[in-house]
Design an enzyme around this catalytic site. Structure first.
Site, PDB file in Angstrom:
ATOM      1  N   ARG A 159       0.826  -1.214   0.000  1.00 34.25           N
ATOM      2  CA  ARG A 159       0.000   0.000   0.000  1.00 34.25           C
ATOM      3  C   ARG A 159       0.861   1.265   0.000  1.00 34.25           C
ATOM      4  NH1 ARG A 159      -4.442   2.949   3.448  1.00 34.25           N
ATOM      5  NH2 ARG A 159      -5.876   3.260   1.717  1.00 34.25           N
ATOM      6  N   HIS A 172       0.560   4.122  -2.812  1.00 34.90           N
ATOM      7  CA  HIS A 172       0.180   5.508  -2.507  1.00 34.90           C
ATOM      8  C   HIS A 172       1.296   6.499  -2.821  1.00 34.90           C
ATOM      9  CE1 HIS A 172      -3.712   5.120   0.036  1.00 34.90           C
ATOM     10  NE2 HIS A 172      -3.694   4.274  -0.975  1.00 34.90           N
ATOM     11  N   TRP A 202     -10.369  -8.868   2.664  1.00 38.13           N
ATOM     12  CA  TRP A 202     -11.128  -9.203   1.457  1.00 38.13           C
ATOM     13  C   TRP A 202     -11.247 -10.713   1.256  1.00 38.13           C
ATOM     14  CZ3 TRP A 202      -8.011  -4.841   1.696  1.00 38.13           C
ATOM     15  CH2 TRP A 202      -8.576  -3.637   1.285  1.00 38.13           C
TER      16      TRP A 202
HETATM   17  C1  HEM Z   1      -6.122  -1.185   1.608  1.00 36.42           C
HETATM   18  C2  HEM Z   1      -8.986   1.751  -0.966  1.00 36.42           C
HETATM   19  C3  HEM Z   1      -6.630   0.496  -5.003  1.00 36.42           C
HETATM   20  C4  HEM Z   1      -3.494  -2.034  -2.360  1.00 36.42           C
HETATM   21  C5  HEM Z   1      -7.081  -0.271   1.258  1.00 36.42           C
HETATM   22  C6  HEM Z   1      -7.981   0.354   2.175  1.00 36.42           C
HETATM   23  C7  HEM Z   1      -8.799   1.173   1.461  1.00 36.42           C
HETATM   24  C8  HEM Z   1      -8.402   1.076   0.085  1.00 36.42           C
HETATM   25  C9  HEM Z   1      -9.930   2.035   1.994  1.00 36.42           C
HETATM   26  C10 HEM Z   1      -8.005   0.121   3.686  1.00 36.42           C
HETATM   27  C11 HEM Z   1      -6.938   0.977   4.392  1.00 36.42           C
HETATM   28  C12 HEM Z   1      -6.923   0.713   5.869  1.00 36.42           C
HETATM   29  O1  HEM Z   1      -7.955   0.942   6.523  1.00 36.42           O
HETATM   30  O2  HEM Z   1      -5.874   0.271   6.392  1.00 36.42           O
HETATM   31  C13 HEM Z   1      -8.642   1.607  -2.299  1.00 36.42           C
HETATM   32  C14 HEM Z   1      -9.363   2.201  -3.406  1.00 36.42           C
HETATM   33  C15 HEM Z   1      -8.714   1.823  -4.549  1.00 36.42           C
HETATM   34  C16 HEM Z   1      -7.583   1.018  -4.144  1.00 36.42           C
HETATM   35  C17 HEM Z   1     -10.599   3.068  -3.278  1.00 36.42           C
HETATM   36  C18 HEM Z   1      -9.053   2.106  -5.988  1.00 36.42           C
HETATM   37  C19 HEM Z   1     -10.283   2.338  -6.423  1.00 36.42           C
HETATM   38  C20 HEM Z   1      -5.511  -0.182  -4.615  1.00 36.42           C
HETATM   39  C21 HEM Z   1      -4.401  -0.506  -5.474  1.00 36.42           C
HETATM   40  C22 HEM Z   1      -3.507  -1.208  -4.720  1.00 36.42           C
HETATM   41  C23 HEM Z   1      -4.066  -1.338  -3.396  1.00 36.42           C
HETATM   42  C24 HEM Z   1      -4.283  -0.069  -6.941  1.00 36.42           C
HETATM   43  C25 HEM Z   1      -2.155  -1.771  -5.114  1.00 36.42           C
HETATM   44  C26 HEM Z   1      -1.802  -2.066  -6.348  1.00 36.42           C
HETATM   45  C27 HEM Z   1      -4.012  -2.112  -1.072  1.00 36.42           C
HETATM   46  C28 HEM Z   1      -3.487  -2.997  -0.039  1.00 36.42           C
HETATM   47  C29 HEM Z   1      -4.258  -2.745   1.114  1.00 36.42           C
HETATM   48  C30 HEM Z   1      -5.220  -1.731   0.743  1.00 36.42           C
HETATM   49  C31 HEM Z   1      -2.353  -3.997  -0.189  1.00 36.42           C
HETATM   50  C32 HEM Z   1      -4.123  -3.425   2.479  1.00 36.42           C
HETATM   51  C33 HEM Z   1      -3.280  -2.585   3.401  1.00 36.42           C
HETATM   52  C34 HEM Z   1      -3.139  -3.174   4.784  1.00 36.42           C
HETATM   53  O3  HEM Z   1      -3.422  -4.354   4.994  1.00 36.42           O
HETATM   54  O4  HEM Z   1      -2.695  -2.442   5.673  1.00 36.42           O
HETATM   55  N1  HEM Z   1      -7.341   0.194  -0.018  1.00 36.42           N
HETATM   56  N2  HEM Z   1      -7.586   0.901  -2.780  1.00 36.42           N
HETATM   57  N3  HEM Z   1      -5.271  -0.687  -3.365  1.00 36.42           N
HETATM   58  N4  HEM Z   1      -5.053  -1.388  -0.580  1.00 36.42           N
HETATM   59 FE1  HEM Z   1      -6.350  -0.305  -1.692  1.00 36.42          FE
END
Ligand code: HEM
Length: 285
Positions: free
Chosen positions: A44, A48, A187
């Site tokens: 992440r 970002h 997920w």
């Molecule tokens: C986690 C939104 C695209 C990788 C999250 C979280 C949100 C989010 C809300 C939870 C954050 C938290 O509460 O810790 C989105 C939205 C996206 C998007 C709205 C696009 C429409 C992506 C992309 C990647 C990605 C493109 C990487 C290629 C991750 C990963 C986590 C995460 C690995 C887990 C982080 C953790 O476990 O701490 N995302 N995301 N996301 N996102 Fe996304």
């Protein structure tokens, strides 16, 4: 010899492999966190750092590592990423010659590989910038929104429909945290293993709106323990997106290949590289 004292240190592939190995070792040592791995939050961080890119102005992207500074570190979308930056501090101390921006992207590539994902060829060349290069808030996606927002945000970076869907497949990893985004839960059942499960579940499960006081999110009808964001659900509502969800749900190899290509592209947006060659790092045993 005396002359070697003044030679700048020019790192080779072997030196970057040492950084990879140090990140991989720290990942396997530090298991007392979340579902047992810092890998997802490293992915992440890399995303970002890179996803602020704007193709019109050439601003943002992984070059610069400006998330080290407020205001960017305080942008709502970046909540919780201090954990990932702090995790990498001992690695930066061990290899002071690597830039933060190379380190964050290398660590993202390392995490994908170490968690069982495809190889992510990577190349160095990013330079750190100062606070003046921070990007404005609002460049990263808002999970409460729909397919139009996904297209707006990701086409600003230069991605097409297929690439957008592939990238979001990274939600096979990790979870949402109420104290970071407000959303809650993983997920899938193996959030520390990179798979195409995100797409399989999205396509095959029955998703219903979660009954709670938090932001609108969805839960699987059969167990009530998994989650989908509104933007994840939008991938099934939109015909142009859905066909790729179904392709990736059916064929893990196709997803791995297309994810690798697009993640490489993401990590390189806006970087003025001096080399064409990418390194393929050896994954740990
Ligand atoms: C986690 C939104 C695209 C990788 C999250 C979280 C949100 C989010 C809300 C939870 C954050 C938290 O509460 O810790 C989105 C939205 C996206 C998007 C709205 C696009 C429409 C992506 C992309 C990647 C990605 C493109 C990487 C290629 C991750 C990963 C986590 C995460 C690995 C887990 C982080 C953790 O476990 O701490 N995302 N995301 N996301 N996102 Fe996304």
């Amino acid at each position: 010899s005396a002359s070697s004292l003044n030679k700048p240190f020019v790192p080779t592939q072997a030196d970057y492999q040492k950084v990879y190995d140090a990140v991989a070792a720290r990942l396997s040592d530090e298991t007392d966190y979340d579902d047992g791995s810092y890998g997802p939050v490293l992915v992440r961080l890399a995303w970002h750092a890179s996803g602020t890119y704007d193709k019109e102005t050439g601003t943002g992207g992984s070059n610069g590592a400006t998330m080290r500074f407020a205001p960017e570190s305080d942008h709502g979308a970046n909540a919780g990423l201090k954990t990932a930056r702090d995790f990498l501090d001992p690695i930066k101390a061990q290899f002071p010659w690597i830039t933060y921006s190379d380190l964050w992207t290398l660590a993202g590539a390392c995490a994908i590989q170490e968690l069982g994902g495809p190889t992510i060829p990577w190349r160095p060349g990013r330079e750190d910038r100062d606070v003046a290069a921070c990007t404005p808030d609002g460049r990263l996606p808002d999970a409460a929104k729909d397919q139009r927002h996904i297209r707006d945000i990701f086409s600003r970076m230069g991605f097409d429909d297929r690439e957008m869907v592939a990238l979001i497949g990274a939600h096979a990893l990790g979870r949402c945290h109420t104290d970071r985004s407000g959303f809650d839960g993983p997920w899938n059942f193996s959030p520390t293993v990179f798979t195409n499960e995100f797409f399989r579940l999205l396509a095959e499960e029955n998703w219903i709106q979660k009954k709670w006081n938090g932001p609108k999110q969805f839960t699987d009808k059969s167990t009530g323990t998994l989650m989908m964001l509104p933007t994840d659900m939008a991938l099934m509502k939109d015909k142009g997106f859905k066909k790729h969800v179904e392709r990736y749900a059916k064929d893990s190899d196709v997803f791995f290949k297309e994810f690798s290509d697009v993640f490489v592209k993401l990590l390189e947006l806006g970087v003025p590289f001096k080399t064409e060659d990418r390194f393929v790092f050896k994954t740990s045993e």
